[in-house]
Design a protein around this motif. Sequence first.
Motif, short mmCIF file in Angstrom:
data_model
loop_
_atom_site.label_atom_id
_atom_site.label_comp_id
_atom_site.label_asym_id
_atom_site.label_seq_id
_atom_site.Cartn_x
_atom_site.Cartn_y
_atom_site.Cartn_z
N THR A 259 -1.76 5.15 14.21
CA THR A 259 -2.15 4.12 13.60
C THR A 259 -1.00 3.15 13.22
O THR A 259 -1.37 1.95 12.69
CB THR A 259 -2.77 4.39 12.18
OG1 THR A 259 -2.11 5.13 11.54
CG2 THR A 259 -4.29 5.08 12.82
N ALA A 260 0.16 3.44 13.41
CA ALA A 260 1.45 2.88 12.82
C ALA A 260 1.82 1.90 14.06
O ALA A 260 1.83 2.07 15.07
CB ALA A 260 2.30 3.61 12.42
N LEU A 261 2.64 1.04 13.74
CA LEU A 261 3.36 -0.12 14.67
C LEU A 261 4.57 0.76 15.07
O LEU A 261 5.20 1.51 14.60
CB LEU A 261 3.98 -1.41 13.80
CG LEU A 261 4.45 -2.54 14.70
CD1 LEU A 261 3.42 -2.97 15.49
CD2 LEU A 261 5.25 -3.36 13.77
N TRP A 262 4.71 0.78 16.45
CA TRP A 262 5.77 1.69 17.24
C TRP A 262 7.00 0.69 17.72
O TRP A 262 6.68 -0.28 18.32
CB TRP A 262 5.05 2.34 18.29
CG TRP A 262 6.11 3.45 18.88
CD1 TRP A 262 6.44 4.59 18.44
CD2 TRP A 262 6.80 3.07 20.13
NE1 TRP A 262 7.49 5.33 19.26
CE2 TRP A 262 7.67 4.21 20.25
CE3 TRP A 262 6.97 2.20 21.08
CZ2 TRP A 262 8.61 4.64 21.47
CZ3 TRP A 262 7.83 2.43 22.13
CH2 TRP A 262 8.56 3.44 22.22
N ASP A 263 8.02 0.84 17.23
CA ASP A 263 9.21 0.37 17.58
C ASP A 263 9.19 -1.19 17.32
O ASP A 263 9.76 -2.05 17.83
CB ASP A 263 9.70 0.47 19.12
CG ASP A 263 10.97 0.06 19.37
OD1 ASP A 263 11.94 0.11 18.75
OD2 ASP A 263 11.37 -0.25 20.68
N THR B 147 -6.80 10.37 16.27
CA THR B 147 -7.33 11.83 15.48
C THR B 147 -6.11 12.23 15.12
O THR B 147 -4.94 12.12 15.57
CB THR B 147 -8.20 12.59 16.56
OG1 THR B 147 -7.09 12.83 17.77
CG2 THR B 147 -9.14 12.13 17.23
N PRO B 148 -6.12 13.05 13.96
CA PRO B 148 -5.03 14.04 13.56
C PRO B 148 -4.33 14.62 14.75
O PRO B 148 -5.13 15.19 15.68
CB PRO B 148 -5.67 14.80 12.57
CG PRO B 148 -6.96 14.01 12.06
CD PRO B 148 -7.61 13.53 13.30
N SER C 39 0.34 14.61 22.02
CA SER C 39 -0.20 15.77 21.05
C SER C 39 0.96 16.93 21.36
O SER C 39 1.69 16.75 21.99
CB SER C 39 -1.70 16.18 21.64
OG SER C 39 -1.71 16.95 22.72
N GLU C 40 0.64 18.00 20.57
CA GLU C 40 1.55 19.12 20.77
C GLU C 40 1.31 19.67 22.06
O GLU C 40 2.11 20.18 22.61
CB GLU C 40 1.11 20.34 19.62
CG GLU C 40 1.39 19.82 18.06
CD GLU C 40 1.07 20.88 17.34
OE1 GLU C 40 0.45 21.87 17.69
OE2 GLU C 40 1.32 20.63 16.03
N SER C 41 0.22 19.46 22.78
CA SER C 41 0.03 20.15 24.22
C SER C 41 0.46 19.11 25.24
O SER C 41 0.81 19.78 26.21
CB SER C 41 -1.56 20.34 24.34
OG SER C 41 -1.94 21.11 23.46
#
Length: 405
Positions: free
Chosen positions: A320-324, A334-335, A371-373
């Motif tokens: 949900t945040a601005l990246w770079d 999703t979390p 994701s972690e996967s």
Amino acid sequence: MTPAGAVAAALRDVPGPVGVAVSGGGDSMALLAAALEAGVELRVATVDHGLRSESADEAAEVARFCAVRGVPHETLAWRWDRAGNLPARARQGRLDALAAWAVPHRLSAVLLGHTRDDVAETFLMRLSRRAGVDGLSAMTPAFRHDDILFLRPFLDQSRGGLRDFLRDRCFTWIDDPSNDDPSYERTRARQALGALAPLGIDVGILSDVADQMRAAQIALDAGVLGLVERGVRQDGGDLLLAPAVLDAPEELVRRLHAAALRWIGRLPYPPRRAELERFVAAARAGRPATLAGVQLVPGREGLRLSREFAAVRDLSTPTTALWDGRWRLHGPHTPGLSVQALGAEGLTACPDWRETGRPRAALLATPAVWSESGLVAAPLVGYPNGWRADVATFRDEIAAPPPGN
């Protein structure tokens, strides 16, 4: 124009309420007094840098002044981490704190008390560093920081005149002893102005020259914008420069590359002139180069400027945040998901990446959802999986008013 008239004029098209940054010194106290006379709906903030033992008492004095007049006041704390240049870090920290304060109070703008004297002193300080047109340009009367509008209504007011304004109203102010400390560059610049007076070089002359430099800067920026419209194409987060761009006047070519480096590399200031000139020389020679997290790659279409993977290798934000500083991801948030650079591992999972027409080195630094996967989506490399990546527009950014100096 009176101080109150200057504040009213600056806020003519600002709906309010507004914030006023007040340290307790003469300039900022005059700004507060003028805003009160202008009938402005306002809130006041004092940034306590914690650099002097008296600073907390000075903030409390401003708070008392405001309380008597029914004006909301807050003290904002900023502490130096001992890294970098103190005056520059303090200036940046002050703007950061004021911008963060403005958001929850829904302030339309924040007023700063810089004067004509500040313009002249800054001119001398930057002249000593061999600054060019941008560095010698007068402070901007309006600029944005963290999307908050900052206004400087007193750029045509003198420091002495503002103190007379306060005396006429029997208002007091606090003289910061650091203003007389010659270890500070601004103090030395102020003293130098006194030495230059016999030559007819005073605050008024230097501020007028700085205004002329600002006019020249605006004209040059218009030239760069025309160059962008004729020979620059945005491709996602990359910029493609047509070969003809390099035939433009040298200063326009230099400024275009500086703007491109700032936009792609998310730099608060352009690189040093010598570094920038080496980068432009590589562009003219058709050689690959890197500078400030940006890579230059010559190709069939001209020069491609893109983000360098090493600069974003470890950058991770929530989806949900601005990246770079440029990219916004849209999709099923999703979390457990994050936005990171695609990298070699992610690119391997996108076998159709060549169909994008973009070079591998540029794609490595594009945003992807993880994701972690492992890789969840790479919307710029043919694997959207329900996600879309939007990026800021280079033309709109360089057409915006320049940041405050």
